[in-house]
Write an enzyme that holds these catalytic residues in place. Structure first.
Site, PDB file in Angstrom:
ATOM      1  N   GLU A  71      18.772 -17.135 -19.974  1.00  0.00           N
ATOM      2  CA  GLU A  71      20.052 -17.804 -20.066  1.00  0.00           C
ATOM      3  C   GLU A  71      20.993 -17.121 -21.238  1.00  0.00           C
ATOM      4  O   GLU A  71      20.256 -16.865 -22.312  1.00  0.00           O
ATOM      5  CB  GLU A  71      19.583 -19.144 -20.551  1.00  0.00           C
ATOM      6  CG  GLU A  71      18.714 -20.181 -19.572  1.00  0.00           C
ATOM      7  CD  GLU A  71      18.440 -21.558 -20.457  1.00  0.00           C
ATOM      8  OE1 GLU A  71      19.146 -22.088 -21.324  1.00  0.00           O
ATOM      9  OE2 GLU A  71      17.478 -22.105 -19.949  1.00  0.00           O
ATOM     10  N   LYS A 105      16.066 -29.473 -16.869  1.00  0.00           N
ATOM     11  CA  LYS A 105      15.664 -28.848 -17.900  1.00  0.00           C
ATOM     12  C   LYS A 105      15.377 -30.301 -19.049  1.00  0.00           C
ATOM     13  O   LYS A 105      16.200 -31.187 -19.316  1.00  0.00           O
ATOM     14  CB  LYS A 105      16.667 -28.288 -18.768  1.00  0.00           C
ATOM     15  CG  LYS A 105      16.734 -27.818 -20.160  1.00  0.00           C
ATOM     16  CD  LYS A 105      17.699 -26.945 -20.675  1.00  0.00           C
ATOM     17  CE  LYS A 105      17.562 -26.449 -21.978  1.00  0.00           C
ATOM     18  NZ  LYS A 105      18.590 -25.272 -22.065  1.00  0.00           N
TER      19      LYS A 105
END
Length: 193
Positions: free
Chosen positions: A43, A135
């Site tokens: 990420e 998440k």
């Protein structure tokens, strides 16, 4: 389908490194180090609102220079940021919270999206949109492993990317839980001394 492919990568790799680079060279070096550690998903976080152009450049550079790395744009809090990240080559979007407009945009355009959730209500909202890989952030603050164990009962088909307070000392315990798809954090991308 694209999102299934990215979800499979996350669940097979079990580790998702978070990078907040100061330069595009730093982003490329971090990606190269991660590949050496057999971590193929990262990420790149839009954490600095003053210089989104830098993150754009980092995403482009990693995609060009480290083609075996899969890049998700992280800390995406609105549709505008999602659009700019995708235009730069991001292959997925990760949000810190459940931002309905951003999630809808990604789903409508068949972009893999992994929204951040913290509550049963947010989990159910995501499930109602067909999302089952989410998440969980900030994981440790929310209750960590005991919270994940409690969530497994009512949501046995949901898997979590756990982030926030995860580190080398506790990652194995998290990865042993049935509903943890992978661990995520900046500790995975730090250069070992």
């Amino acid at each position: 389908m694209k999102e299934n492919f990215f979800a499979r990568l996350i669940m097979e790799g079990r580790k998702l490194a978070v990078v907040s680079p100061a330069t595009k060279d730093e982003a490329v070096m971090a990606a190269e180090r991660l590949v050496q550690k057999k971590i193929y998903i990262m990420e790149i976080a839009y954490r600095n609102p003053d210089c989104p152009q830098l993150i754009d450049d980092c995403i482009r550079a990693v995609r060009r220079m480290v083609p075996q790395m899969f890049v998700a744009a992280a800390t995406v809090t609105n549709v505008k940021t999602a659009k700019r990240a995708l235009a730069c080559g991001a292959q997925a979007i990760v949000t810190p919270g459940f931002n309905l407009k951003t999630v809808r945009y990604c789903l409508r355009h068949k972009i893999p999206v992994f929204p951040g959730v913290a509550t049963p209500g947010e989990i159910e909202a995501a499930m109602n949109m067909g999302l089952h890989l989410l998440k969980l952030f900030p994981c440790e603050v929310l209750g960590g492993q005991s919270y994940l164990k409690a969530l497994f009962g009512p949501y046995p088909k949901v898997r979590f990317i756990v982030s926030g307070g995860i580190n080398a000392d506790n990652e194995a315990e998290y990865l042993s839980l049935k509903n943890v798809a992978c661990v995520s954090g900046s500790y995975l991308s730090r250069q070992e001394k």
